[in-house]
Scaffold this motif. Structure first.
Motif, mmCIF file in Angstrom:
data_model
loop_
_atom_site.group_PDB
_atom_site.id
_atom_site.type_symbol
_atom_site.label_atom_id
_atom_site.label_comp_id
_atom_site.label_asym_id
_atom_site.label_seq_id
_atom_site.Cartn_x
_atom_site.Cartn_y
_atom_site.Cartn_z
ATOM 1 N N ASP A 28 0.819 -1.221 0.000
ATOM 2 C CA ASP A 28 0.000 0.000 0.000
ATOM 3 C C ASP A 28 0.850 1.268 0.000
ATOM 4 O O ASP A 28 0.337 2.368 0.166
ATOM 5 N N GLY A 29 2.155 1.103 -0.183
ATOM 6 C CA GLY A 29 3.055 2.248 -0.243
ATOM 7 C C GLY A 29 3.677 2.634 1.082
ATOM 8 O O GLY A 29 4.586 3.471 1.126
ATOM 9 N N ALA A 30 3.197 2.045 2.174
ATOM 10 C CA ALA A 30 3.742 2.373 3.488
ATOM 11 C C ALA A 30 5.139 1.769 3.664
ATOM 12 O O ALA A 30 5.517 0.816 2.976
ATOM 13 N N LEU A 31 5.887 2.340 4.611
ATOM 14 C CA LEU A 31 7.205 1.826 4.972
ATOM 15 C C LEU A 31 7.179 1.295 6.392
ATOM 16 O O LEU A 31 6.601 1.913 7.292
ATOM 17 N N ILE A 32 7.800 0.125 6.588
ATOM 18 C CA ILE A 32 8.110 -0.345 7.933
ATOM 19 C C ILE A 32 9.597 -0.667 7.952
ATOM 20 O O ILE A 32 10.236 -0.755 6.896
ATOM 21 N N TYR A 33 10.153 -0.827 9.144
ATOM 22 C CA TYR A 33 11.605 -0.968 9.265
ATOM 23 C C TYR A 33 11.990 -2.269 9.953
ATOM 24 O O TYR A 33 11.268 -2.774 10.830
ATOM 25 N N CYS A 34 13.133 -2.783 9.546
ATOM 26 C CA CYS A 34 13.639 -4.032 10.108
ATOM 27 C C CYS A 34 15.125 -3.916 10.387
ATOM 28 O O CYS A 34 15.801 -2.998 9.903
ATOM 29 N N ASP A 35 15.618 -4.838 11.172
ATOM 30 C CA ASP A 35 17.058 -5.051 11.335
ATOM 31 C C ASP A 35 17.402 -6.376 10.681
ATOM 32 O O ASP A 35 16.658 -7.364 10.832
ATOM 33 N N VAL A 36 18.501 -6.401 9.959
ATOM 34 C CA VAL A 36 18.992 -7.628 9.334
ATOM 35 C C VAL A 36 20.326 -7.985 9.981
ATOM 36 O O VAL A 36 21.262 -7.176 9.977
ATOM 37 N N LEU A 37 20.406 -9.166 10.553
ATOM 38 C CA LEU A 37 21.643 -9.668 11.153
ATOM 39 C C LEU A 37 22.014 -10.924 10.384
ATOM 40 O O LEU A 37 21.239 -11.891 10.352
ATOM 41 N N ARG A 38 23.193 -10.924 9.740
ATOM 42 C CA ARG A 38 23.524 -12.019 8.832
ATOM 43 C C ARG A 38 25.030 -12.278 8.835
ATOM 44 O O ARG A 38 25.829 -11.421 9.217
ATOM 45 N N PRO A 39 25.411 -13.470 8.397
ATOM 46 C CA PRO A 39 26.842 -13.790 8.364
ATOM 47 C C PRO A 39 27.528 -13.122 7.185
ATOM 48 O O PRO A 39 26.948 -12.968 6.108
ATOM 49 N N ASP A 40 28.769 -12.719 7.370
ATOM 50 C CA ASP A 40 29.586 -12.124 6.316
ATOM 51 C C ASP A 40 30.212 -13.264 5.517
ATOM 52 O O ASP A 40 31.344 -13.690 5.772
ATOM 53 N N CYS A 41 29.437 -13.775 4.538
ATOM 54 C CA CYS A 41 29.899 -14.919 3.764
ATOM 55 C C CYS A 41 29.495 -14.734 2.308
ATOM 56 O O CYS A 41 28.597 -13.956 1.980
#
Length: 566
Positions: A28-41
């Protein structure tokens, strides 16, 4: 799936990449926010995701006895990146609309939140670091949101693992037996509001968690489309499901997990029920290995052997331990070898004055003649009898009902499965609350306690509830051992009218030791072991007299799932 030998992902020496406040554009055009935690690979990895109002930026400081070491990336009821990322998984934590960093109108437990979660899942699957395979993980709120997004069948969602999370918002959390579960809900809502408005989040999202949830929940006090849109829809859930419940979660974190295993349309389903606090098992080494084996199989194609095991894994409680009990595999739920046993209520005496007085026996043979047992429905405190007294919303500390007790067990007796109380009742008022507690009484006459959701000692095995006006059953969904009430109309009582009620008692597992007694409490208010999971006691209780009948043509009985040894 591949033909790799049974194994699991091993930790690699990868650094942790932490991407904060990553925007997700919704349909619907809205924004929500997240955190991404991932391996450096270099390789692409699957993602484990959660969404909710608990603020992705809010650090959880676990207790010292947690089987995972505290670190700066711990977040309440979510997976630990310091354990999962080295094993080749990304964790994506999403603030739902109107929560944490995400702007918008807050509507916890909503269909809109599920739609947003769908969009977030498909967004994550397209990220350059992602393999395209998504799983959902998390405890409680982060479990119930998994049921709701599974209704929508996002293509990239390959497996879910709802860990201790209700599925039917009306029956599992908001209205137990039609009685508003005010204690936990009001505390939860006030706490989340305070976390957003009285702390650091006020600086960056001053309108967060602005909703009228309590008013909406109380105004929608019968089951309706309002609740169905906010609950699991079993026929639509086809993704592989690993459902994990807790025997101690008999007021919130159990029924939905078992109903999900039984009713979801998924071809691949597993059920696990453990003990302990609300968060220790999720972070235990044993619990994490179950999670890893599940996700390794469905997201990475590793032959971990988990699908070769029987589908049901139960911790068998033998009473009084503060540590985990032994686990046992089973092939189905309820267990096929269950001996469904009726214990009849034999009324022997009038209501006693002591808090632990017993008014009758649980007997194997039905009483020949009908007897009547009456008790007051009012709560009396130092504030008197008044519906405006907040003390009336607390669990009873004085004698508020009646109790029945079995003879001492001749041998260790296992009760594992759903229970049902068939009860004939009347009231001088237009309605009647039936609150049931099953207790394990040791040879010394004292309660045998179990570990509760907050880690406290709880003197209760399990509980059940029913408002008498909600006694109408759905014949298509009712089972002999698990009544299913429609909760869509009220059948008011007439003064003195005797009616039959079937009370759903939440499933349990307990081996009652030799010499122990099973005690059944029937009260008009919350009893032993309710703790923070109390209910609103409506004004029709005030000054009313409730009565129970048993014998003759009106047999009241407790249906028990007695399980013989294999």
């Amino acid at each position: 799936m591949t033909d790799k030998a049974a194994s699991v992902s091993q930790p690699r020496d990868w650094k942790l990449i932490v991407e904060k406040d990553v925007p997700i554009r919704l349909r619907d055009g809205a924004l929500i926010y997240c955190d991404v935690l991932r391996p450096d690979c270099a390789e692409k990895v699957p993602a484990l995701m959660n969404i909710g109002p608990y603020q992705k930026d809010k650090l959880w400081r676990p207790p010292a006895d947690l089987e995972e070491t505290a670190n700066p990336y711990m977040n309440w009821e979510t997976a630990n990146p310091m354990w999962w990322c080295p094993r080749g998984y990304a964790l994506v934590r999403v603030d739902s609309r109107g929560s944490g960093k995400s702007p918008g109108l807050s509507d916890p437990n909503s269909h809109q939140e599920a739609v947003d979660f769908y969009d977030a899942i498909e967004w994550a699957a397209q990220q350059p670091w992602c393999s395209g395979n998504i799983g959902t993980s998390g405890v409680s709120y982060h479990a119930n949101c998994q049921w709701r997004v599974a209704n929508l069948q996002p293509p990239s969602l390959k497996a879910i693992l709802p860990w201790e999370g209700r599925a039917d918002l009306y029956r599992d959390q908001a209205y137990h037996g039609g009685i508003f579960a005010m204690g936990f809900i009001s505390s939860w809502h006030n706490t989340q509001t305070a976390h957003h408005l009285l702390g650091r989040p006020r600086e960056y999202n001053p309108n967060a968690f602005r909703n009228d949830m309590l008013w909406n929940w109380m105004s929608n006090n019968l089951d309706s489309e309002y609740w169905r849109m906010r609950s699991a829809q079993w026929e639509k859930i086809t993704v592989p499901v690993f459902s994990a419940g807790n025997w101690g979660g008999f007021s919130l974190h159990l029924r939905g997990n078992i109903e999900g295993f039984v009713n979801a349309a998924s071809k691949h389903k597993k059920l696990r029920v453990h003990t302990g606090s609300h968060f220790h098992p999720f972070h235990s080494e044993e619990g994490r290995m179950d999670q890893l084996r599940w996700f390794d199989y469905w997201l990475k194609g590793i032959a971990t052997g988990i699908m070769d095991e029987p589908p049901v894994k139960l911790e068998i409680r033998t009473g009084g331990s503060t540590r985990p009990y032994a686990l046992r595999f089973e092939n189905e739920w309820p267990l096929a070898r269950t001996q469904w046993t009726k214990m009849y209520l034999n009324i022997e005496r009038a209501q006693g004055a002591g808090i632990d007085s017993v008014e009758g026996a649980l007997a194997a043979t039905p009483p020949a003649k009908q007897a009547k047992l009456s008790y007051s429905a009012s709560g009396v405190t130092k504030a008197g009898v008044a519906s405006s007294s907040t003390a009336l919303m607390l669990a009873a500390h004085n004698k508020m009902g009646v109790s029945f007790e079995s003879m001492p067990m001749a041998e260790d007796t296992e009760i594992t499965g759903p229970l049902m109380l068939n009860l004939w009742v009347s009231s001088s008022s237009e309605d009647m609350d039936i609150m049931v507690t099953i207790r394990n009484i040791g040879p010394d006459g004292k309660d045998v306690c179990e570990v509760g959701q907050q880690g406290q000692a709880v003197p209760a095995v399990t509980k059940g509830w029913l408002r008498a006006s909600h006694r109408k059953l759905d014949p298509a969904r009712t089972l002999p051992y698990r009544p299913f009430h429609v909760h869509n109309q009220r059948q008011w009582l007439k003064a003195g009218e005797i009616v039959e009620c079937q009370v759903e008692i939440w499933p349990t597992c307990m081996v009652f030791g030799k010499g122990h007694r099973l005690r059944l409490d029937i009260q008009s208010r919350d009893g032993a072991g309710s703790q923070m999971y109390g209910h609103y006691h409506a004004d029709y209780n005030l000054g009313a007299e409730n009565s129970i009948y048993s014998g003759g043509d009106r047999l009241s009985y407790l249906l028990l799932p007695i399980v013989p040894a294999k």
